[in-house]
Design a protein around this motif. Structure first.
Motif, PDB file in Angstrom:
ATOM      1  N   THR A  58      -6.775  52.516  60.282  1.00 52.46           N
ATOM      2  CA  THR A  58      -6.526  53.634  61.193  1.00 52.46           C
ATOM      3  C   THR A  58      -5.455  54.568  60.622  1.00 52.46           C
ATOM      4  OG1 THR A  58      -4.931  52.299  62.407  1.00 52.46           O
ATOM      5  CG2 THR A  58      -7.162  52.372  63.285  1.00 52.46           C
ATOM      6  N   TYR A 104      -6.209  58.199  60.665  1.00 52.22           N
ATOM      7  CA  TYR A 104      -6.103  58.864  61.960  1.00 52.22           C
ATOM      8  C   TYR A 104      -4.644  59.170  62.300  1.00 52.22           C
ATOM      9  CZ  TYR A 104     -10.905  57.133  62.517  1.00 52.22           C
ATOM     10  OH  TYR A 104     -12.235  56.858  62.346  1.00 52.22           O
ATOM     11  N   HIS A 105      -3.759  58.211  61.971  1.00 51.28           N
ATOM     12  CA  HIS A 105      -2.324  58.458  62.179  1.00 51.28           C
ATOM     13  C   HIS A 105      -1.881  59.676  61.376  1.00 51.28           C
ATOM     14  CE1 HIS A 105      -0.991  55.137  64.647  1.00 51.28           C
ATOM     15  NE2 HIS A 105      -1.605  54.264  63.880  1.00 51.28           N
ATOM     16  N   ALA A 144      -3.036  63.000  62.823  1.00 57.50           N
ATOM     17  CA  ALA A 144      -2.293  63.345  64.046  1.00 57.50           C
ATOM     18  C   ALA A 144      -0.851  63.761  63.737  1.00 57.50           C
ATOM     19  CB  ALA A 144      -2.318  62.170  65.019  1.00 57.50           C
ATOM     20  N   TRP A 145      -0.185  63.014  62.859  1.00 57.23           N
ATOM     21  CA  TRP A 145       1.195  63.365  62.497  1.00 57.23           C
ATOM     22  C   TRP A 145       1.239  64.704  61.751  1.00 57.23           C
ATOM     23  CZ3 TRP A 145       4.780  61.567  65.207  1.00 57.23           C
ATOM     24  CH2 TRP A 145       4.939  60.210  65.511  1.00 57.23           C
ATOM     25  N   ARG A 161       6.346  54.228  66.472  1.00 58.91           N
ATOM     26  CA  ARG A 161       6.032  55.648  66.703  1.00 58.91           C
ATOM     27  C   ARG A 161       7.286  56.514  66.658  1.00 58.91           C
ATOM     28  NH1 ARG A 161       3.170  56.408  72.190  1.00 58.91           N
ATOM     29  NH2 ARG A 161       1.868  54.810  71.247  1.00 58.91           N
ATOM     30  N   LYS A 165       1.286  63.411  70.045  1.00 63.62           N
ATOM     31  CA  LYS A 165       0.701  62.859  68.815  1.00 63.62           C
ATOM     32  C   LYS A 165      -0.202  61.686  69.142  1.00 63.62           C
ATOM     33  CE  LYS A 165       0.553  59.624  65.503  1.00 63.62           C
ATOM     34  NZ  LYS A 165       0.436  58.161  65.612  1.00 63.62           N
ATOM     35  N   ASN A 166       0.246  60.818  70.044  1.00 61.72           N
ATOM     36  CA  ASN A 166      -0.537  59.633  70.395  1.00 61.72           C
ATOM     37  C   ASN A 166      -1.855  60.012  71.061  1.00 61.72           C
ATOM     38  OD1 ASN A 166      -0.734  56.711  70.477  1.00 61.72           O
ATOM     39  ND2 ASN A 166      -0.626  56.926  72.684  1.00 61.72           N
ATOM     40  N   TYR A 223      -4.162  61.025  68.358  1.00 59.72           N
ATOM     41  CA  TYR A 223      -4.571  59.820  67.627  1.00 59.72           C
ATOM     42  C   TYR A 223      -5.656  59.051  68.398  1.00 59.72           C
ATOM     43  CZ  TYR A 223      -4.133  54.977  65.969  1.00 59.72           C
ATOM     44  OH  TYR A 223      -4.398  53.707  65.513  1.00 59.72           O
ATOM     45  N   CYS A 265      -9.438  57.871  67.519  1.00 61.19           N
ATOM     46  CA  CYS A 265      -9.826  56.449  67.576  1.00 61.19           C
ATOM     47  C   CYS A 265     -11.103  56.225  68.379  1.00 61.19           C
ATOM     48  CB  CYS A 265      -8.695  55.599  68.164  1.00 61.19           C
ATOM     49  SG  CYS A 265      -7.354  55.303  67.003  1.00 61.19           S
ATOM     50  N   SER A 301       1.653  48.852  66.712  1.00 60.24           N
ATOM     51  CA  SER A 301       0.830  49.789  67.485  1.00 60.24           C
ATOM     52  C   SER A 301       0.868  49.455  68.981  1.00 60.24           C
ATOM     53  CB  SER A 301      -0.623  49.744  67.001  1.00 60.24           C
ATOM     54  OG  SER A 301      -1.456  50.496  67.859  1.00 60.24           O
TER      55      SER A 301
END
Length: 219
Positions: free
Chosen positions: A18, A21-22, A25-26, A50, A77-78, A81, A85, A117
């Protein structure tokens, strides 16, 4: 003398990748703040929480923010993400992982997850592996992030096994250090040049068997 009783797995980069994906997003967040985040800089975020990740990114961009703004950005951000996902499926499980975990269970080796996570349950559900783990210790259950051993010591306690009988699978140096600090064996998943403190480093789980891991306990 210790012997193998349990295996504890990190999630990102070990069971499923993942990390991409992080990063997306970041990077989106960094761009919103007026700077970019490179793939190399993103490596610094592996295995940490995080909020720690956010602090590192703000330092990279030379941006100073108040606490309330930081919390708001981390939540935003989450959400990005989690949107990414939603695309995940059982096909995203890294090669050989499912087979190796099934072999552990066949051999009565306890299995747990130890991940920073806060979305571990959601991701395991998406990849159809939620039922594979007897305990899930994630960022919602612990207060101290890796390299502190709290996450893995909690997992060992949940499984009622001694830390010395546990093997941890990790792709990040902070995770390897957490395992060693907890008195556990550490198997690095990835690059041996990076994971120098691991007891052994593997490229991945394809062709890996329980007997290979039991060798870590042979003096």
């Amino acid at each position: 003398m210790s012997f193998l009783q349990a295996c504890l797995f990190d999630l990102d980069g070990v069971i499923v990748d993942t990390a991409k994906y992080h990063y997306l997003a970041w990077r989106r967040m960094a761009n919103q703040l007026g700077f970019d985040l490179t793939v190399e800089e993103n490596e610094l975020l592996k295995g940490i929480s995080r909020m720690e990740s956010l602090e590192k990114i703000l330092a990279i961009g030379g941006v100073k923010l108040d606490e309330a703004t930081k919390l708001s950005l981390a939540a935003e951000k989450n959400s990005w993400y989690l949107e990414l996902c939603q695309q995940m499926s059982p096909d995203d499980v890294l090669p050989g992982v499912r087979e190796f975990v099934e072999e552990l269970k066949t051999n009565q080796i306890r299995v747990g997850l130890g991940s920073a996570s806060r979305n571990a349950v959601l991701i395991l559900d998406r990849i159809a592996m939620l039922t594979y783990f007897e305990t899930i210790v994630d960022g919602n259950r612990v207060t101290r992030g890796k390299p502190d051993p709290e996450i893995f010591l909690t997992g060992a306690a949940d499984l009622d096994v001694l830390p010395a009988s546990c093997v941890v699978f990790e792709d990040a140096m902070a995770g390897v250090q957490a395992a060693k600090a907890g008195g556990m064996k550490a198997v690095g998943v990835g690059d041996p040049v990076v994971l120098t403190e691991a007891d052994v480093v593997i490229k991945g789980f394809e062709g890996l068997h329980v007997q290979d891991i039991k060798q870590l306990f042979v003096v």
